[in-house]
Design a protein around this motif. Structure first.
Motif, PDB file in Angstrom:
ATOM      1  N   LEU A   1      57.659 -92.420  72.789  1.00  0.00           N
ATOM      2  CA  LEU A   1      56.336 -92.191  72.193  1.00  0.00           C
ATOM      3  C   LEU A   1      55.900 -93.382  71.340  1.00  0.00           C
ATOM      4  O   LEU A   1      54.730 -93.747  71.337  1.00  0.00           O
ATOM      5  CB  LEU A   1      56.339 -90.902  71.360  1.00  0.00           C
ATOM      6  N   ILE A   2      56.833 -93.970  70.623  1.00  0.00           N
ATOM      7  CA  ILE A   2      56.528 -95.165  69.820  1.00  0.00           C
ATOM      8  C   ILE A   2      56.034 -96.279  70.737  1.00  0.00           C
ATOM      9  O   ILE A   2      55.015 -96.919  70.467  1.00  0.00           O
ATOM     10  CB  ILE A   2      57.774 -95.634  69.027  1.00  0.00           C
ATOM     11  N   LEU A   3      56.757 -96.497  71.830  1.00  0.00           N
ATOM     12  CA  LEU A   3      56.401 -97.570  72.764  1.00  0.00           C
ATOM     13  C   LEU A   3      55.063 -97.283  73.449  1.00  0.00           C
ATOM     14  O   LEU A   3      54.257 -98.196  73.652  1.00  0.00           O
ATOM     15  CB  LEU A   3      57.516 -97.784  73.782  1.00  0.00           C
ATOM     16  N   ARG A   4      54.817 -96.035  73.799  1.00  0.00           N
ATOM     17  CA  ARG A   4      53.535 -95.676  74.399  1.00  0.00           C
ATOM     18  C   ARG A   4      52.399 -95.895  73.403  1.00  0.00           C
ATOM     19  O   ARG A   4      51.370 -96.457  73.744  1.00  0.00           O
ATOM     20  CB  ARG A   4      53.525 -94.219  74.848  1.00  0.00           C
ATOM     21  N   GLY A   5      52.610 -95.475  72.166  1.00  0.00           N
ATOM     22  CA  GLY A   5      51.601 -95.683  71.130  1.00  0.00           C
ATOM     23  C   GLY A   5      51.309 -97.163  70.940  1.00  0.00           C
ATOM     24  O   GLY A   5      50.153 -97.571  70.809  1.00  0.00           O
ATOM     25  N   LYS A   6      52.355 -97.961  70.958  1.00  0.00           N
ATOM     26  CA  LYS A   6      52.203 -99.411  70.822  1.00  0.00           C
ATOM     27  C   LYS A   6      51.380 -99.975  71.974  1.00  0.00           C
ATOM     28  O   LYS A   6      50.473-100.783  71.765  1.00  0.00           O
ATOM     29  CB  LYS A   6      53.593-100.049  70.778  1.00  0.00           C
ATOM     30  N   ARG A   7      51.682 -99.522  73.209  1.00  0.00           N
ATOM     31  CA  ARG A   7      50.929 -99.961  74.385  1.00  0.00           C
ATOM     32  C   ARG A   7      49.450 -99.576  74.280  1.00  0.00           C
ATOM     33  O   ARG A   7      48.581-100.306  74.724  1.00  0.00           O
ATOM     34  CB  ARG A   7      51.514 -99.306  75.641  1.00  0.00           C
ATOM     35  N   LEU A   8      49.188 -98.410  73.696  1.00  0.00           N
ATOM     36  CA  LEU A   8      47.812 -97.936  73.553  1.00  0.00           C
ATOM     37  C   LEU A   8      47.100 -98.565  72.356  1.00  0.00           C
ATOM     38  O   LEU A   8      45.922 -98.317  72.144  1.00  0.00           O
ATOM     39  CB  LEU A   8      47.794 -96.409  73.430  1.00  0.00           C
ATOM     40  N   GLY A   9      47.837 -99.349  71.579  1.00  0.00           N
ATOM     41  CA  GLY A   9      47.221-100.043  70.460  1.00  0.00           C
ATOM     42  C   GLY A   9      47.306 -99.317  69.135  1.00  0.00           C
ATOM     43  O   GLY A   9      46.654 -99.705  68.167  1.00  0.00           O
TER      44      GLY A   9
ATOM     45  N   THR B   1      44.021 -84.786  64.484  1.00  0.00           N
ATOM     46  CA  THR B   1      44.286 -86.164  64.065  1.00  0.00           C
ATOM     47  C   THR B   1      44.427 -87.068  65.286  1.00  0.00           C
ATOM     48  O   THR B   1      43.858 -88.162  65.325  1.00  0.00           O
ATOM     49  CB  THR B   1      45.561 -86.235  63.193  1.00  0.00           C
ATOM     50  N   MET B   2      45.155 -86.610  66.289  1.00  0.00           N
ATOM     51  CA  MET B   2      45.336 -87.405  67.511  1.00  0.00           C
ATOM     52  C   MET B   2      43.997 -87.634  68.196  1.00  0.00           C
ATOM     53  O   MET B   2      43.709 -88.736  68.663  1.00  0.00           O
ATOM     54  CB  MET B   2      46.311 -86.695  68.456  1.00  0.00           C
ATOM     55  N   LEU B   3      43.156 -86.598  68.229  1.00  0.00           N
ATOM     56  CA  LEU B   3      41.836 -86.722  68.842  1.00  0.00           C
ATOM     57  C   LEU B   3      40.984 -87.745  68.087  1.00  0.00           C
ATOM     58  O   LEU B   3      40.333 -88.598  68.705  1.00  0.00           O
ATOM     59  CB  LEU B   3      41.147 -85.362  68.889  1.00  0.00           C
ATOM     60  N   LEU B   4      41.002 -87.690  66.764  1.00  0.00           N
ATOM     61  CA  LEU B   4      40.254 -88.671  65.968  1.00  0.00           C
ATOM     62  C   LEU B   4      40.774 -90.087  66.194  1.00  0.00           C
ATOM     63  O   LEU B   4      39.996 -91.027  66.336  1.00  0.00           O
ATOM     64  CB  LEU B   4      40.337 -88.324  64.478  1.00  0.00           C
ATOM     65  N   MET B   5      42.094 -90.216  66.243  1.00  0.00           N
ATOM     66  CA  MET B   5      42.686 -91.534  66.440  1.00  0.00           C
ATOM     67  C   MET B   5      42.334 -92.100  67.812  1.00  0.00           C
ATOM     68  O   MET B   5      42.020 -93.282  67.937  1.00  0.00           O
ATOM     69  CB  MET B   5      44.206 -91.465  66.263  1.00  0.00           C
ATOM     70  N   THR B   6      42.378 -91.257  68.840  1.00  0.00           N
ATOM     71  CA  THR B   6      42.059 -91.754  70.177  1.00  0.00           C
ATOM     72  C   THR B   6      40.577 -92.078  70.302  1.00  0.00           C
ATOM     73  O   THR B   6      40.212 -93.062  70.952  1.00  0.00           O
ATOM     74  CB  THR B   6      42.474 -90.756  71.286  1.00  0.00           C
ATOM     75  N   THR B   7      39.736 -91.297  69.658  1.00  0.00           N
ATOM     76  CA  THR B   7      38.293 -91.587  69.665  1.00  0.00           C
ATOM     77  C   THR B   7      38.019 -92.926  68.997  1.00  0.00           C
ATOM     78  O   THR B   7      37.270 -93.755  69.522  1.00  0.00           O
ATOM     79  CB  THR B   7      37.515 -90.453  68.960  1.00  0.00           C
ATOM     80  N   GLU B   8      38.647 -93.159  67.856  1.00  0.00           N
ATOM     81  CA  GLU B   8      38.471 -94.424  67.134  1.00  0.00           C
ATOM     82  C   GLU B   8      39.042 -95.593  67.935  1.00  0.00           C
ATOM     83  O   GLU B   8      38.438 -96.663  68.014  1.00  0.00           O
ATOM     84  CB  GLU B   8      39.124 -94.347  65.753  1.00  0.00           C
ATOM     85  N   LYS B   9      40.206 -95.394  68.557  1.00  0.00           N
ATOM     86  CA  LYS B   9      40.819 -96.449  69.360  1.00  0.00           C
ATOM     87  C   LYS B   9      39.915 -96.797  70.546  1.00  0.00           C
ATOM     88  O   LYS B   9      39.703 -97.961  70.868  1.00  0.00           O
ATOM     89  CB  LYS B   9      42.198 -95.995  69.857  1.00  0.00           C
ATOM     90  N   ARG B  10      39.352 -95.777  71.182  1.00  0.00           N
ATOM     91  CA  ARG B  10      38.445 -95.991  72.308  1.00  0.00           C
ATOM     92  C   ARG B  10      37.192 -96.761  71.857  1.00  0.00           C
ATOM     93  O   ARG B  10      36.764 -97.696  72.520  1.00  0.00           O
ATOM     94  CB  ARG B  10      38.040 -94.660  72.932  1.00  0.00           C
ATOM     95  N   ARG B  11      36.645 -96.391  70.705  1.00  0.00           N
ATOM     96  CA  ARG B  11      35.470 -97.082  70.174  1.00  0.00           C
ATOM     97  C   ARG B  11      35.784 -98.553  69.927  1.00  0.00           C
ATOM     98  O   ARG B  11      35.021 -99.443  70.302  1.00  0.00           O
ATOM     99  CB  ARG B  11      34.992 -96.417  68.877  1.00  0.00           C
ATOM    100  N   HIS B  12      36.929 -98.806  69.347  1.00  0.00           N
ATOM    101  CA  HIS B  12      37.355-100.174  69.050  1.00  0.00           C
ATOM    102  C   HIS B  12      37.546-100.979  70.341  1.00  0.00           C
ATOM    103  O   HIS B  12      37.116-102.133  70.439  1.00  0.00           O
ATOM    104  CB  HIS B  12      38.646-100.149  68.232  1.00  0.00           C
ATOM    105  N   MET B  13      38.166-100.360  71.331  1.00  0.00           N
ATOM    106  CA  MET B  13      38.403-101.060  72.596  1.00  0.00           C
ATOM    107  C   MET B  13      37.100-101.333  73.344  1.00  0.00           C
ATOM    108  O   MET B  13      36.946-102.383  73.971  1.00  0.00           O
ATOM    109  CB  MET B  13      39.381-100.261  73.464  1.00  0.00           C
ATOM    110  N   LEU B  14      36.155-100.405  73.278  1.00  0.00           N
ATOM    111  CA  LEU B  14      34.856-100.633  73.918  1.00  0.00           C
ATOM    112  C   LEU B  14      34.133-101.806  73.259  1.00  0.00           C
ATOM    113  O   LEU B  14      33.491-102.610  73.935  1.00  0.00           O
ATOM    114  CB  LEU B  14      33.996 -99.364  73.871  1.00  0.00           C
ATOM    115  N   GLN B  15      34.266-101.916  71.931  1.00  0.00           N
ATOM    116  CA  GLN B  15      33.674-103.050  71.225  1.00  0.00           C
ATOM    117  C   GLN B  15      34.336-104.348  71.659  1.00  0.00           C
ATOM    118  O   GLN B  15      33.674-105.359  71.902  1.00  0.00           O
ATOM    119  CB  GLN B  15      33.787-102.874  69.709  1.00  0.00           C
TER     120      GLN B  15
END
Length: 128
Positions: free
Chosen positions: A52-60, A85-99
């Motif tokens: 899970l740590i490695l997957r999280g790292k891959r996902l940023g 919390t996971m949903l908020l984090m993934t939403t924020e990560k997606r927003r950042h990646m789209l930028q």
């Protein structure tokens, strides 16, 4: 009951990372292996956590973000708070990646323009 254990070397080899990386994740409070004398003993749950740590790292995700999720999970394994919390984090990560994707596209367009101008000027210099 299957209580398979792993040494740090076995775990590192299985996940294609270095023992040093595993020790680092331990220092960061993300893993807490048992000890037998000086040796670390890892169980299946540690291997899952490391994946899970490695997957999280891959996902940023940062290690702090991953640690937050682990803490939520450890306090309540079927936690609404963890999922929110996971949903908020993934939403924020997606927003950042789209930028970032938009920024990359702008840079690619600029490179296309520079490349085109260089080719035009080289062609003009080749055929005066």
């Amino acid at each position: 009951m299957n209580t398979q254990t792993f040494s740090i070397g076995e775990l590192a080899k299985a996940l294609d990372i270095t023992p040093r990386s595993i020790r680092f994740y331990e220092e960061q409070g993300l893993l807490n292996p048992e000890r037998q004398g000086q040796n670390r003993v890892y169980f299946k749950k540690d291997k899952v956590r490391l994946k899970l740590i490695l997957r999280g790292k891959r996902l940023g995700f940062s290690l702090a973000e991953t640690k937050t999720l682990f803490e939520l999970y450890d306090s309540n394994q079927n936690s609404k708070a963890q999922l929110e919390t996971m949903l908020l984090m993934t939403t924020e990560k997606r927003r950042h990646m789209l930028q970032q994707l938009e920024d990359i596209q702008i840079l690619m367009n600029e490179l296309d323009e520079v490349e085109s101008r260089c080719k035009e000027e080289l062609a003009a210099l080749s055929h005066p």
